[in-house]
Design a protein around this motif. Structure first.
Motif, short mmCIF file in Angstrom:
data_model
loop_
_atom_site.label_atom_id
_atom_site.label_comp_id
_atom_site.label_asym_id
_atom_site.label_seq_id
_atom_site.Cartn_x
_atom_site.Cartn_y
_atom_site.Cartn_z
N LEU A 1 0.84 -1.21 0.00
CA LEU A 1 0.00 0.00 0.00
C LEU A 1 0.87 1.25 0.00
O LEU A 1 0.52 2.26 -0.62
CB LEU A 1 -0.93 -0.01 1.22
N ASP A 2 1.99 1.19 0.69
CA ASP A 2 2.92 2.32 0.71
C ASP A 2 3.48 2.54 -0.69
O ASP A 2 3.60 3.68 -1.16
CB ASP A 2 4.07 2.03 1.69
N LEU A 3 3.79 1.46 -1.38
CA LEU A 3 4.31 1.53 -2.75
C LEU A 3 3.29 2.19 -3.67
O LEU A 3 3.61 3.08 -4.46
CB LEU A 3 4.68 0.13 -3.23
N ALA A 4 2.02 1.76 -3.57
CA ALA A 4 0.96 2.34 -4.41
C ALA A 4 0.77 3.82 -4.10
O ALA A 4 0.59 4.64 -5.01
CB ALA A 4 -0.34 1.58 -4.19
N LYS A 5 0.82 4.18 -2.83
CA LYS A 5 0.64 5.58 -2.42
C LYS A 5 1.73 6.46 -3.01
O LYS A 5 1.44 7.52 -3.59
CB LYS A 5 0.67 5.68 -0.89
N VAL A 6 2.99 6.04 -2.90
CA VAL A 6 4.11 6.85 -3.41
C VAL A 6 4.00 7.02 -4.92
O VAL A 6 4.22 8.11 -5.45
CB VAL A 6 5.47 6.20 -3.04
N ARG A 7 3.63 5.96 -5.63
CA ARG A 7 3.52 6.06 -7.09
C ARG A 7 2.37 6.99 -7.49
O ARG A 7 2.50 7.75 -8.46
CB ARG A 7 3.35 4.67 -7.70
N MET A 8 1.26 6.94 -6.77
CA MET A 8 0.15 7.84 -7.08
C MET A 8 0.54 9.29 -6.82
O MET A 8 0.17 10.20 -7.57
CB MET A 8 -1.08 7.46 -6.24
N GLN A 9 1.29 9.52 -5.74
CA GLN A 9 1.70 10.88 -5.40
C GLN A 9 2.76 11.41 -6.35
O GLN A 9 2.86 12.62 -6.56
CB GLN A 9 2.24 10.91 -3.96
N SER A 10 3.56 10.52 -6.94
CA SER A 10 4.67 10.94 -7.80
C SER A 10 4.20 11.37 -9.18
O SER A 10 4.89 12.14 -9.87
CB SER A 10 5.69 9.80 -7.95
N LEU A 11 3.05 10.87 -9.63
CA LEU A 11 2.58 11.16 -10.98
C LEU A 11 2.05 12.59 -11.07
O LEU A 11 1.28 13.04 -10.22
CB LEU A 11 1.47 10.18 -11.37
#
Length: 277
Positions: A10-20
């Motif tokens: 979930l942390d991985l998904a959160k960071v990727r969503m925030q990075s886009l």
């Protein structure tokens, strides 16, 4: 550390969503995880786990340990400190934790968002240790403090809204029965779970804007300031950018907070039984 192992995808998904940025359609959390598994295999959702564990051993260790020590020092005749004192202690402890955990946070952001970058801009850290060495070699010692101001601000907000509110919810639920159903909580597992979930929701919402800005600063190789990132993101994406990744952040922080405090409460009880007060 145990909580981080459970919630890392979930942390991985959160960071990727925030990075886009605005040029890429915002994908859902499930779409990001599905894409990662289908293209790189099931193990890919644990990319950056070593950095996440390093973060827990620095950031969480310092913020929780120093908060408990300050709370103990502010107690008077066995009575717990006031809510104001608890929030102050949580804020100071969060700031110390943010400083201690900043290098691991930089590594975590870079490792979890690496696959969505163009190949020529990827960092390709194999694990947190080699990533730490590469970070110092490429960016110097200043690289360890990238995004420190925003990260410390986020850590203060997080500790105040998560750890401070946990004690507030726990104390309130012990003092007053739940309205309508007239249920009275007692100090135990169920109380710890309910107070943790409430604290996790509070912490996710309060910290989301600082979390997004921190992610974008740490993930970049440029030198944009937090104000520049904020202004540019507001101009290009509108205020909604501040809550990008809220859902996976909440789904991560809720169980993470529950596991963290449940384990923490048991460790405190075990330690108290071993060490006389």
């Amino acid at each position: 550390a145990v909580a981080a192992c459970f919630t890392h995808p979930l942390d991985l998904a959160k960071v990727r969503m925030q990075s886009l940025g605005p040029t890429v359609p915002s994908p859902s959390m499930l779409k990001i995880l599905r894409h990662s598994i289908s293209n790189y295999g099931p193990r890919s959702v644990y990319t950056g786990l070593s950095a996440s564990l390093m973060r827990q051993m620095t950031y969480s260790l310092v913020r929780l340990g120093s908060y408990e020590e300050m709370k103990s020092l502010m107690s008077e005749n066995g009575r717990p400190p006031s809510t104001g004192k608890l929030l102050l202690a949580a804020g100071v402890a969060g700031g110390l934790g943010g400083i201690a955990g900043n290098p691991a946070d930089v590594l975590l952001v870079r490792m979890t968002s690496d696959s969505i970058r163009p190949p020529e801009k990827r960092y390709n850290y194999r694990n947190a240790i080699t990533g730490l060495i590469s970070l110092v070699k490429e960016d110097g010692w200043k690289g360890l403090s990238r995004g420190l101001g925003t990260n410390t601000t986020r850590a203060v907000l997080m500790n105040t809204s998560q750890v401070g509110s946990y004690d507030f919810f726990k104390t309130t639920l012990l003092q007053y029965p739940v309205p309508l159903v007239n249920y009275q909580f007692h100090d135990g597992f169920f109380l710890h779970v309910v107070a943790s979930l409430a604290a996790g929701t509070c912490g996710t919402t309060v910290c989301s804007p600082a979390d997004v800005i921190r992610t974008r600063i740490m993930g970049s190789s440029g030198k944009a300031s937090p104000i520049e990132v904020l202004v540019r993101s507001l101009r290009e994406e509108g205020p909604a950018f501040m809550f990008k990744g809220w859902t996976p952040a909440w789904m991560r922080l809720g169980p993470n907070t529950v596991l963290m405090f449940v384990f923490f409460e048991q460790l405190k009880r075990g330690w108290s039984s071993l060490v006389p007060s």
